[in-house]
Scaffold this active site. Structure first.
Site, PDB file in Angstrom:
ATOM      1  N   ARG A 177      -1.858  -8.707  12.234  1.00  0.00           N
ATOM      2  CA  ARG A 177      -2.137  -9.061  10.829  1.00  0.00           C
ATOM      3  C   ARG A 177      -1.069  -8.554   9.871  1.00  0.00           C
ATOM      4  NH1 ARG A 177      -3.052  -4.679   7.770  1.00  0.00           N
ATOM      5  NH2 ARG A 177      -3.550  -2.856   9.006  1.00  0.00           N
ATOM      6  N   SER A 178      -0.399  -7.450  10.244  1.00  0.00           N
ATOM      7  CA  SER A 178       0.595  -6.829   9.377  1.00  0.00           C
ATOM      8  C   SER A 178       1.712  -6.324  10.272  1.00  0.00           C
ATOM      9  CB  SER A 178      -0.073  -5.682   8.600  1.00  0.00           C
ATOM     10  OG  SER A 178       0.839  -5.029   7.751  1.00  0.00           O
ATOM     11  N   ALA A 179       2.950  -6.655   9.957  1.00  0.00           N
ATOM     12  CA  ALA A 179       4.036  -6.409  10.897  1.00  0.00           C
ATOM     13  C   ALA A 179       5.267  -5.821  10.216  1.00  0.00           C
ATOM     14  CB  ALA A 179       4.391  -7.711  11.617  1.00  0.00           C
ATOM     15  N   ASP A 180       5.532  -4.544  10.513  1.00  0.00           N
ATOM     16  CA  ASP A 180       6.731  -3.828  10.050  1.00  0.00           C
ATOM     17  C   ASP A 180       7.852  -4.299  10.978  1.00  0.00           C
ATOM     18  OD1 ASP A 180       8.749  -1.922   9.782  1.00  0.00           O
ATOM     19  OD2 ASP A 180       7.375  -0.213   9.727  1.00  0.00           O
TER      20      ASP A 180
ATOM     21  N   ARG B 180       0.808  -1.230   0.000  1.00  0.00           N
ATOM     22  CA  ARG B 180       0.000   0.000   0.000  1.00  0.00           C
ATOM     23  C   ARG B 180       0.838   1.277   0.000  1.00  0.00           C
ATOM     24  NH1 ARG B 180      -0.898   3.124   4.047  1.00  0.00           N
ATOM     25  NH2 ARG B 180      -0.027   1.614   5.491  1.00  0.00           N
TER      26      ARG B 180
ATOM     27  N   TYR C  96      -7.561   1.880  18.106  1.00  0.00           N
ATOM     28  CA  TYR C  96      -7.463   0.986  19.276  1.00  0.00           C
ATOM     29  C   TYR C  96      -8.206   1.439  20.536  1.00  0.00           C
ATOM     30  CZ  TYR C  96      -3.713  -0.731  16.326  1.00  0.00           C
ATOM     31  OH  TYR C  96      -2.995  -1.186  15.258  1.00  0.00           O
TER      32      TYR C  96
ATOM     33  N   GLU D  35       2.308   5.360  24.631  1.00  0.00           N
ATOM     34  CA  GLU D  35       1.316   4.899  23.652  1.00  0.00           C
ATOM     35  C   GLU D  35       0.341   3.898  24.294  1.00  0.00           C
ATOM     36  OE1 GLU D  35       2.230   1.884  20.836  1.00  0.00           O
ATOM     37  OE2 GLU D  35       1.321   2.946  19.155  1.00  0.00           O
TER      38      GLU D  35
ATOM     39  N   ALA E 159       7.308   3.934   6.700  1.00  0.00           N
ATOM     40  CA  ALA E 159       6.499   3.911   5.475  1.00  0.00           C
ATOM     41  C   ALA E 159       5.098   4.416   5.801  1.00  0.00           C
ATOM     42  CB  ALA E 159       6.449   2.493   4.919  1.00  0.00           C
TER      43      ALA E 159
ATOM     44  N   CYS F  51      -3.366  -2.980  13.258  1.00  0.00           N
ATOM     45  CA  CYS F  51      -2.327  -3.969  12.894  1.00  0.00           C
ATOM     46  C   CYS F  51      -2.275  -5.052  13.964  1.00  0.00           C
ATOM     47  CB  CYS F  51      -0.984  -3.281  12.771  1.00  0.00           C
ATOM     48  SG  CYS F  51      -0.919  -2.264  11.295  1.00  0.00           S
TER      49      CYS F  51
ATOM     50  N   ARG G  24     -12.011 -19.874  27.969  1.00  0.00           N
ATOM     51  CA  ARG G  24     -11.227 -19.818  26.728  1.00  0.00           C
ATOM     52  C   ARG G  24     -11.749 -18.729  25.819  1.00  0.00           C
ATOM     53  NH1 ARG G  24     -11.875 -26.267  26.668  1.00  0.00           N
ATOM     54  NH2 ARG G  24     -14.011 -25.503  26.627  1.00  0.00           N
ATOM     55  N   ARG G  25     -12.473 -17.771  26.435  1.00  0.00           N
ATOM     56  CA  ARG G  25     -13.079 -16.685  25.660  1.00  0.00           C
ATOM     57  C   ARG G  25     -12.516 -15.331  26.078  1.00  0.00           C
ATOM     58  NH1 ARG G  25     -19.336 -18.927  26.033  1.00  0.00           N
ATOM     59  NH2 ARG G  25     -18.867 -20.934  25.058  1.00  0.00           N
TER      60      ARG G  25
ATOM     61  N   TRP H 166       2.457   8.743  16.011  1.00  0.00           N
ATOM     62  CA  TRP H 166       1.176   8.648  15.280  1.00  0.00           C
ATOM     63  C   TRP H 166       0.864   9.893  14.448  1.00  0.00           C
ATOM     64  CZ3 TRP H 166      -1.689   4.641  13.996  1.00  0.00           C
ATOM     65  CH2 TRP H 166      -1.524   3.442  14.716  1.00  0.00           C
TER      66      TRP H 166
HETATM   67  N1  LIG Z   1       4.900   1.551   8.329  1.00  0.00           N
HETATM   68  C1  LIG Z   1       4.444   1.624   9.590  1.00  0.00           C
HETATM   69  N2  LIG Z   1       5.120   0.964  10.561  1.00  0.00           N
HETATM   70  C2  LIG Z   1       4.690   1.010  11.846  1.00  0.00           C
HETATM   71  O1  LIG Z   1       5.333   0.389  12.708  1.00  0.00           O
HETATM   72  C3  LIG Z   1       3.520   1.761  12.155  1.00  0.00           C
HETATM   73  C4  LIG Z   1       2.859   2.434  11.126  1.00  0.00           C
HETATM   74  N3  LIG Z   1       3.343   2.363   9.866  1.00  0.00           N
HETATM   75  N4  LIG Z   1       1.759   3.182  11.378  1.00  0.00           N
HETATM   76  C5  LIG Z   1       1.165   3.259  12.674  1.00  0.00           C
HETATM   77  C6  LIG Z   1       2.071   2.935  13.785  1.00  0.00           C
HETATM   78  C7  LIG Z   1       3.009   3.982  14.249  1.00  0.00           C
HETATM   79  N5  LIG Z   1       4.135   3.179  14.735  1.00  0.00           N
HETATM   80  C8  LIG Z   1       5.443   3.618  14.712  1.00  0.00           C
HETATM   81  C9  LIG Z   1       5.770   4.765  14.000  1.00  0.00           C
HETATM   82  C10 LIG Z   1       7.079   5.213  13.992  1.00  0.00           C
HETATM   83  C11 LIG Z   1       8.056   4.508  14.686  1.00  0.00           C
HETATM   84  C12 LIG Z   1       9.455   5.039  14.703  1.00  0.00           C
HETATM   85  O2  LIG Z   1       9.804   5.899  13.920  1.00  0.00           O
HETATM   86  N6  LIG Z   1      10.318   4.572  15.611  1.00  0.00           N
HETATM   87  C13 LIG Z   1      11.676   5.050  15.773  1.00  0.00           C
HETATM   88  C14 LIG Z   1      11.818   6.022  16.926  1.00  0.00           C
HETATM   89  C15 LIG Z   1      10.622   6.822  17.204  1.00  0.00           C
HETATM   90  C16 LIG Z   1      10.534   7.442  18.606  1.00  0.00           C
HETATM   91  O3  LIG Z   1      10.675   6.732  19.616  1.00  0.00           O
HETATM   92  O4  LIG Z   1      10.255   8.644  18.681  1.00  0.00           O
HETATM   93  C17 LIG Z   1      12.572   3.858  16.078  1.00  0.00           C
HETATM   94  O5  LIG Z   1      13.744   3.937  15.749  1.00  0.00           O
HETATM   95  O6  LIG Z   1      12.077   2.875  16.658  1.00  0.00           O
HETATM   96  C18 LIG Z   1       7.715   3.355  15.399  1.00  0.00           C
HETATM   97  C19 LIG Z   1       6.411   2.929  15.403  1.00  0.00           C
HETATM   98  C20 LIG Z   1       3.816   1.791  14.605  1.00  0.00           C
HETATM   99  N7  LIG Z   1       2.980   1.837  13.462  1.00  0.00           N
HETATM  100  O1  LIG Z   2       1.521  -1.262  15.615  1.00  0.00           O
HETATM  101  C1  LIG Z   2       1.810  -1.318  14.408  1.00  0.00           C
HETATM  102  C2  LIG Z   2       1.151  -0.544  13.478  1.00  0.00           C
HETATM  103  C3  LIG Z   2       1.505  -0.653  12.179  1.00  0.00           C
HETATM  104  N1  LIG Z   2       2.463  -1.513  11.778  1.00  0.00           N
HETATM  105  C4  LIG Z   2       2.831  -1.556  10.340  1.00  0.00           C
HETATM  106  C5  LIG Z   2       2.532  -2.774   9.555  1.00  0.00           C
HETATM  107  C6  LIG Z   2       2.504  -2.230   8.131  1.00  0.00           C
HETATM  108  O2  LIG Z   2       3.847  -2.071   7.673  1.00  0.00           O
HETATM  109  C7  LIG Z   2       1.880  -0.860   8.315  1.00  0.00           C
HETATM  110  C8  LIG Z   2       0.381  -0.857   8.100  1.00  0.00           C
HETATM  111  O3  LIG Z   2       0.062  -0.955   6.735  1.00  0.00           O
HETATM  112  P1  LIG Z   2      -1.169  -1.846   6.206  1.00  0.00           P
HETATM  113  O4  LIG Z   2      -1.161  -1.604   4.731  1.00  0.00           O
HETATM  114  O5  LIG Z   2      -2.395  -1.311   6.880  1.00  0.00           O
HETATM  115  O6  LIG Z   2      -0.895  -3.270   6.580  1.00  0.00           O
HETATM  116  O7  LIG Z   2       2.155  -0.511   9.658  1.00  0.00           O
HETATM  117  C9  LIG Z   2       3.129  -2.287  12.691  1.00  0.00           C
HETATM  118  O8  LIG Z   2       4.043  -3.076  12.383  1.00  0.00           O
HETATM  119  N2  LIG Z   2       2.771  -2.176  13.994  1.00  0.00           N
END
Ligand SMILES: Nc1nc(=O)c2c([nH]1)NC[C@@H]1CN(c3ccc(C(=O)N[C@@H](CCC(=O)O)C(=O)O)cc3)CN21
Ligand SMILES: O=c1ccn([C@H]2C[C@H](O)[C@@H](COP(=O)(O)O)O2)c(=O)[nH]1
Length: 264
Positions: free
Chosen positions: A166-169, A21, A94, A58, A263, A146, A126-127, A80
């Protein structure tokens, strides 16, 4: 955090290139699990420095039922900001679903209070589930949840918790998500007079963004260090009465921070 490293190495090895996306591109695996026994220490990644403050703030914001970024910004947490509208709103994300799910027949359901009551009344149930995945409200959320569902279990006097994400960066989001749910497990266990048990992390689309690959390789080259310890100050507060200062992390000795673009 060996489990985190092993899964990261597997994504680099076996991940399939995917469009996504955000237009960034990922290497992705479908379906993966990690287990963290909370007796072994607090699962905070040691191979890069993590900002535990942002993670705690958070979680307190979710537990307050808040879905506007102002409260986070007042506490210098900006994670955020990119998703909020001009008023700081994220829609019914959430906090709303956890504390004030609106049912079709007009009831307001506090899933967290109901979970605590159920764990206390019927620990064998278990619920014991909390879900943020509300299909009727997804369209109004800035980002679909996510970490969308978690379940608890009481066994041998300990509270176990499993998250479905469901989706994990994997580089940026997952270290936050693991620490956040480990904290929640500690807080729920204390609320229910139990010891924290095992935290199980289950992921759906588990990915490394294409602009995080060098950072991931750098991190994998670092030696994993001993886990820190978490102490929670007891002021007699209930689950909704915690403050940032109540959480003390000791013996956290991480390698330096590794920056990576998020991203959007
Ligand atoms: N692509 C993406 N990845 C995510 O993990 C994510 C989203 N989008 N969208 C919603 C939330 C926001 N979250 C985030 C957003 C930014 C950071 C980040 O930039 N972390 C930095 C330091 C940030 C700080 O503590 O101020 C890091 O190095 O961990 C982490 C989680 C988790 N979620
Ligand atoms: O708590 C979080 C929130 C978001 N993410 C990541 C997972 C994806 O990379 C994006 C969300 O994009 P979708 O297209 O909606 O899946 O944000 C995460 O890891 N943890």
């Amino acid at each position: 955090m060996q489990a985190y490293h092993e899964l990261m190495a597997r994504i680099l090895d076996e991940g399939v290139p995917q469009e996504d996306r955000t237009g960034t591109g990922t290497l992705s695996l479908f379906g993966a699990q990690m287990r963290f026994d909370l007796r072994d220490g607090f699962p905070l990644v040691t191979t890069k420095k993590l900002h535990l403050r942002s993670i705690i703030v958070e979680l307190l914001w979710f537990l307050n039922g808040d879905t506007n970024v102002r409260w986070l910004q007042e506490r210098k947490v900006s994670i955020w900001d990119e998703w909020a509208d001009e008023n700081g709103d994220l829609g019914p994300v959430y906090g709303k679903q956890w504390r004030d799910w609106e049912s079709a027949d007009g009831r307001h359901i506090d899933q967290i209070r109901e979970l605590v009551a159920l764990i206390r009344k019927d620990p064998a149930s278990r619920r014991q589930i909390v879900t943020a995945w509300n299909p009727g409200e997804l369209g109004r959320m800035a980002l679909a949840p996510c970490h969308c569902l978690f379940q608890t279990q009481v066994a041998a006097g300990r509270l176990n918790l499993q998250l479905y994400q469901r989706s994990a960066d994997f580089f940026l989001g997952v270290p936050f998500n693991i620490a956040s749910y480990a904290l929640l497990t500690h807080m729920l266990a204390r609320e229910c007079g139990l010891e924290p048990g095992v935290f199980v992390w289950t992921g759906g689309d588990v990915h490394l963004y294409s602009n995080h690959l060098d950072q991931a390789r750098l991190q994998l080259g670092r030696e994993v260090r001993a886990l820190p310890r978490l102490t929670i100050r007891d002021r007699g507060q209930d689950l909704f009465g915690y403050e940032l200062e109540d959480f003390v992390i000791e013996d956290y000795d991480p390698h330096p921070h590794i920056a990576a673009p998020v991203a959007i």
